[in-house]
Design an enzyme around this catalytic site. Structure first.
Site, short mmCIF file in Angstrom:
data_model
loop_
_atom_site.label_atom_id
_atom_site.label_comp_id
_atom_site.label_asym_id
_atom_site.label_seq_id
_atom_site.Cartn_x
_atom_site.Cartn_y
_atom_site.Cartn_z
CE1 TYR A 1 -3.17 -2.89 0.24
CE2 TYR A 1 -3.55 -2.38 2.55
CZ TYR A 1 -3.82 -3.14 1.44
OH TYR A 1 -4.76 -4.14 1.53
CG PHE B 1 -13.28 -3.53 -1.64
CD1 PHE B 1 -12.42 -2.59 -1.09
CD2 PHE B 1 -12.98 -4.04 -2.89
CE1 PHE B 1 -11.29 -2.17 -1.77
CE2 PHE B 1 -11.85 -3.62 -3.59
CZ PHE B 1 -11.00 -2.68 -3.02
N PRO B 2 -15.97 -3.96 2.56
CG PRO B 2 -15.72 -3.37 4.81
CD PRO B 2 -14.93 -3.66 3.56
CG LEU B 3 -18.40 0.28 4.31
CD1 LEU B 3 -17.93 1.58 4.95
CD2 LEU B 3 -19.78 -0.08 4.79
N GLY B 4 -18.20 -1.61 -0.23
CA GLY B 4 -18.22 -1.50 -1.68
C GLY B 4 -16.91 -1.10 -2.30
CG PHE C 1 -11.51 1.87 -5.31
CD1 PHE C 1 -10.83 2.83 -4.59
CD2 PHE C 1 -10.88 0.65 -5.54
CE1 PHE C 1 -9.55 2.61 -4.12
CE2 PHE C 1 -9.60 0.42 -5.07
CZ PHE C 1 -8.93 1.40 -4.36
CB THR C 2 -18.04 1.22 -6.92
OG1 THR C 2 -17.06 1.39 -7.95
CG2 THR C 2 -19.40 1.63 -7.44
N PRO C 3 -18.92 2.84 -3.76
CG PRO C 3 -18.81 4.85 -2.59
CD PRO C 3 -18.52 4.24 -3.93
CG LEU C 4 -22.14 -1.53 -0.46
CD1 LEU C 4 -22.46 -2.09 0.92
CD2 LEU C 4 -22.28 -2.63 -1.51
#
Length: 282
Positions: free
Chosen positions: A58, A207-210, A212-215
């Site tokens: 990272y 990516f629990p919240l999506g 780079f593309t939010p849910l």
């Protein structure tokens, strides 16, 4: 169980922090607000976070250096989890690096950048940027087992793995976690999560919240409005109620967002809420 090793106070729920977003845009270079990134890490520990997920890739090296600057010497309760198996190129890609010599170098690089003599947990990153890919992990995973036997790694896990690769890793050595993409809209690992819960192995959705593309979902919006909560808080609460072996590593570069994530873990979803949300990914 792995949950006992990784989890923090039960009253917090989201006891974990993903460090990826602390690097610069698209996980390349230093953060725009270095002091802000350091503040997130310090606030996280102050709020009871006990598990920070990172990787020397990272930045590269940026998040590990931030963690060391903000938190070293580390509290005894803090577990720093890293991953190996990929590097970064100048274009921001994630080329695989899973030859034995690559993995040995990455483990030593993580030890150096974090200023540690022993890594709590190392995940072997499989697949590629497109997701899990079939193929043997035997040589790569055996290399990490050797490093574990040398006293450089305490626990092992796999990331971005197929169910077959998870089974193959378990046949070589014990694993304490699987870290795969999973959230309300991406439910492909439902059966694997249930099996791992029976095995006492933690499942850590990235990516629990999506990502780079939010849910985004009308059902998610409706439940959030009904509970007077944010959509992201509801999405995290759904994950925590999905299975007892799920540990969350939501990432953020903001202390306000960090506190919001932790507050979201305290939401209690009703049977009606869960039924409505379950339809999103099916």
């Amino acid at each position: 169980m792995a949950r006992g090793m990784l989890a923090g106070p039960a009253s917090i729920g989201v006891s974990d922090l993903g460090a990826m977003q602390l690097a610069g845009p698209w996980v390349m270079g230093p953060p725009t607000d270095r002091e802000g990134a350091l503040a997130v890490l310090r606030e996280a520990v102050d709020l009871g976070i006990t598990h920070i997920d990172t990787s020397d890739a990272y930045g590269p090296r940026v998040t590990n250096e931030l963690i060391r600057e903000a938190l070293h010497p580390y509290p005894e309760s803090l577990h720093i989890v890293t991953k190996v198996g990929a590097t970064r190129d100048e274009q921001g890609g994630w080329p695989t690096a899973r030859r034995p010599e690559d993995l040995r170098r990455q483990v030593h690089d993580n030890l150096t950048s974090l200023r540690l003599d022993l890594l709590d947990l190392v995940n072997l990153r499989l697949g590629n940027a497109e997701g899990p890919q079939s193929g043997s992990l035997a040589e790569a995973f055996a290399t990490l087992v050797e490093l574990q036997q040398q006293g450089l790694i305490r626990h092992l896990g796999v990331s971005n793995a197929t169910e077959e690769q998870v089974t193959a890793a378990q046949s070589i050595a014990p694993i304490v976690c699987v870290q795969n993409m999973y959230n309300l809209a991406h439910r492909h690992d439902d059966k694997l999560i249930d099996r791992l819960a029976t095995d006492g192995v933690a499942y850590v959705p990235f990516f629990p919240l999506g990502g780079f593309t939010p849910l985004q979902s009308s059902a998610l919006s409706a439940v959030a409005a009904r509970l007077q909560a944010t959509q992201m808080s509801v999405a995290l609460a759904w994950l925590l109620q999905r299975s007892p072996n799920i540990l969350l590593i939501p990432g953020t570069s903001s202390t306000a967002h960090l506190r919001e994530n932790i507050a979201g873990a305290g939401l209690s979803l009703s049977h009606e809420d869960l039924t409505e949300l379950d339809d999103i990914g099916r």
